[in-house]
Design a protein around this motif. Structure first.
Motif, PDB file in Angstrom:
ATOM      1  N   PRO A 194       0.834  -1.149  -0.153  1.00 29.75           N
ATOM      2  CA  PRO A 194       0.122  -0.012   0.053  1.00 29.75           C
ATOM      3  C   PRO A 194       0.737   1.262   0.087  1.00 29.75           C
ATOM      4  O   PRO A 194       0.317   2.200  -0.555  1.00 29.75           O
ATOM      5  CB  PRO A 194      -0.743  -0.068   1.434  1.00 29.75           C
ATOM      6  CG  PRO A 194      -0.821  -1.643   1.552  1.00 29.75           C
ATOM      7  CD  PRO A 194       0.467  -2.103   1.194  1.00 29.75           C
ATOM      8  N   LEU A 195       1.897   1.381   0.850  1.00 22.16           N
ATOM      9  CA  LEU A 195       2.686   2.388   0.670  1.00 22.16           C
ATOM     10  C   LEU A 195       3.576   2.678  -0.666  1.00 22.16           C
ATOM     11  O   LEU A 195       3.269   3.686  -1.186  1.00 22.16           O
ATOM     12  CB  LEU A 195       3.865   2.327   1.849  1.00 22.16           C
ATOM     13  CG  LEU A 195       4.907   3.313   1.964  1.00 22.16           C
ATOM     14  CD1 LEU A 195       4.446   4.766   2.302  1.00 22.16           C
ATOM     15  CD2 LEU A 195       5.968   3.093   3.010  1.00 22.16           C
ATOM     16  N   VAL A 196       3.823   1.725  -1.313  1.00 24.50           N
ATOM     17  CA  VAL A 196       4.603   1.835  -2.643  1.00 24.50           C
ATOM     18  C   VAL A 196       3.471   2.336  -3.451  1.00 24.50           C
ATOM     19  O   VAL A 196       3.791   3.080  -4.333  1.00 24.50           O
ATOM     20  CB  VAL A 196       4.944   0.322  -3.113  1.00 24.50           C
ATOM     21  CG1 VAL A 196       5.771   0.507  -4.388  1.00 24.50           C
ATOM     22  CG2 VAL A 196       6.013  -0.210  -2.146  1.00 24.50           C
ATOM     23  N   ALA A 197       2.354   1.696  -3.560  1.00 27.40           N
ATOM     24  CA  ALA A 197       1.144   2.128  -4.560  1.00 27.40           C
ATOM     25  C   ALA A 197       0.662   3.749  -4.235  1.00 27.40           C
ATOM     26  O   ALA A 197       0.558   4.392  -5.070  1.00 27.40           O
ATOM     27  CB  ALA A 197      -0.043   1.236  -3.938  1.00 27.40           C
ATOM     28  N   ARG A 198       1.058   4.032  -2.920  1.00 31.57           N
ATOM     29  CA  ARG A 198       0.453   5.371  -2.787  1.00 31.57           C
ATOM     30  C   ARG A 198       1.800   6.357  -3.390  1.00 31.57           C
ATOM     31  O   ARG A 198       1.550   7.560  -3.853  1.00 31.57           O
ATOM     32  CB  ARG A 198       0.487   5.828  -1.228  1.00 31.57           C
ATOM     33  CG  ARG A 198      -0.869   5.250  -0.595  1.00 31.57           C
ATOM     34  CD  ARG A 198      -0.975   5.682   0.813  1.00 31.57           C
ATOM     35  NE  ARG A 198      -2.116   5.315   1.304  1.00 31.57           N
ATOM     36  CZ  ARG A 198      -3.223   6.026   1.336  1.00 31.57           C
ATOM     37  NH1 ARG A 198      -3.162   7.415   0.886  1.00 31.57           N
ATOM     38  NH2 ARG A 198      -4.429   5.737   2.135  1.00 31.57           N
ATOM     39  N   ILE A 199       3.055   5.979  -3.213  1.00 28.93           N
ATOM     40  CA  ILE A 199       3.953   6.612  -3.525  1.00 28.93           C
ATOM     41  C   ILE A 199       3.888   6.691  -5.241  1.00 28.93           C
ATOM     42  O   ILE A 199       4.274   7.771  -5.784  1.00 28.93           O
ATOM     43  CB  ILE A 199       5.429   6.073  -3.130  1.00 28.93           C
ATOM     44  CG1 ILE A 199       5.702   6.249  -1.672  1.00 28.93           C
ATOM     45  CG2 ILE A 199       6.704   6.530  -3.926  1.00 28.93           C
ATOM     46  CD1 ILE A 199       6.736   5.543  -1.163  1.00 28.93           C
TER      47      ILE A 199
END
Length: 380
Positions: A194-199
């Motif tokens: 999820p963090l990578v997707a937000r980035i």
């Protein structure tokens, strides 16, 4: 009938004006700048945590694929952080303990040299040429306590002691920063996909499709810098350190650590090798052993700096070695130790812009460019 509860007033949805978009952008930049300012020296912890997260992300994905536990989202990052801590803590404790013992021996040798002088080594008598000049220089500069005192005065040992004290404070501060960096790394890895997707979404919104290309360049540069600088430097220090032990060098562990740290920076390892060879000669080891260490170390440095490092750092992102070298040295001078990663990443982005701006596109060159080319041809 009971009266219905009043509803909260809602503002009408209207498209943002240009002024509102500009104000929101300025506010976002101000908040980011203020947040970085508030972090203080823990900016370094955030930076190193991010660097380690980029490097460890493929390992995390591999663990998540093989680990079917329902708690894998927490256990896999914890295992990675624990492994990094053990890799750093245990060898560091062993090296510090052994280096402290060698440092005491080195201090005793320096004290003895200032009281009795440094006797000429046996290899001076076996020099094929320049024997008399070398013996005369040794007697004049190192053989007597007065000459050693003069040498110490020229070297200014108080500056060296100040450097050692500053280095001790730096090591203590570095351990604190490293602890917080590992904590940040755990939360980065635990956030996971999820963090990578937000980035990815944020980069796409800010920079569009080419933002993803820039992101891949930065990630490749960071991973390549870790492999090409840190791991290759440690490997060079290990190999050359083994040659110190075989040659009977004084305090081989200290010399090996010094060489490994210097080898992390291209072209600096050679100076460290020369200083260590001189230490071997002054301590009285054989001339052949010192020459062997010098030749072996030069071969290791040549192979690593000219063949292994360029492939590891610039191979995956198609970055020429000159760009890599300038990024490393310039980043180190401008940003300190973190510049070893910032410099190659910036140069990778600059090289990508150069390739995109100077490559041949589907459209023909403008008339002005064609005119300039024809004028250059006529002048030649």
């Amino acid at each position: 009938n009971r009266a219905s509860a009043p509803t909260a007033p809602t503002l009408p949805r209207q498209p943002r004006t240009r002024l509102q978009s500009l104000a929101q952008g300025v506010l976002a930049l101000a908040v980011v700048a203020l947040a970085l300012f508030v972090l203080g020296r823990f900016r370094s912890a955030l930076f190193w945590g991010g660097v380690l997260a980029i490097v460890c992300w493929p390992l995390l994905k591999g663990l998540r694929r093989k680990w079917s536990s329902p708690h894998a989202a927490t256990l896999a990052p914890a295992a990675i952080v624990l492994g990094i801590a053990l890799v750093f803590i245990i060898p560091t404790a062993v090296l510090i303990s052994a280096a402290a013992g060698e440092a005491r021996e080195g201090a005793q040798w320096v004290k003895q040299a200032t009281e009795q002088g440094i006797p000429a080594p046996a290899w001076l008598d076996r020099l094929p040429w320049g024997r008399a000049q070398a013996q005369h220089w040794w007697q004049a500069n190192l053989a007597t306590p007065d000459s050693v005192h003069d040498l110490m005065d020229r070297l200014r040992p108080e500056h060296a002691l100040g450097t050692v004290e500053h280095l001790g404070h730096g090591v203590a501060n570095g351990l604190v920063i490293m602890g917080f960096a590992l904590l940040i790394l755990f939360f980065f890895l635990r956030a996971g996909a999820p963090l990578v997707a937000r980035i990815d979404l944020l980069i796409w919104r800010l920079l569009g499709a080419r933002g993803g290309m820039a992101q891949r360049q930065v990630v490749g540069a960071v991973r390549g810098a870790l492999a090409g600088l840190v791991l290759v430097g440690l490997g060079e220090g290990l190999l050359i350190g083994l040659s110190y032990i075989l040659a009977g060098a004084p305090q081989p562990l200290l010399l090996g650590i010094f060489t490994a740290l210097a080898c992390m920076i291209p072209m600096v390892g050679g100076f460290a090798l020369v200083l260590c060879v001189l230490a071997i000669l002054i301590k009285g080891s054989s001339l052949a052993a010192a020459i062997g260490v010098g030749l072996f170390g030069a071969a290791v440095l040549f192979l690593a700096d000219h063949f292994i490092r360029p492939v590891l750092i610039g191979g995956s992102i198609r970055l020429p070695f000159m760009w890599v070298l300038l990024g490393i040295l310039g980043g180190l001078e401008s940003c300190g130790l973190s510049g070893l990663f910032i410099g190659p990443a910036v140069m990778a982005l600059a090289h990508q812009l150069w390739r995109l701006g100077s490559s041949r596109g589907p459209h023909p060159a403008p008339h002005a460019v064609v005119a300039i080319r024809m004028e250059n041809i006529r002048e030649e």
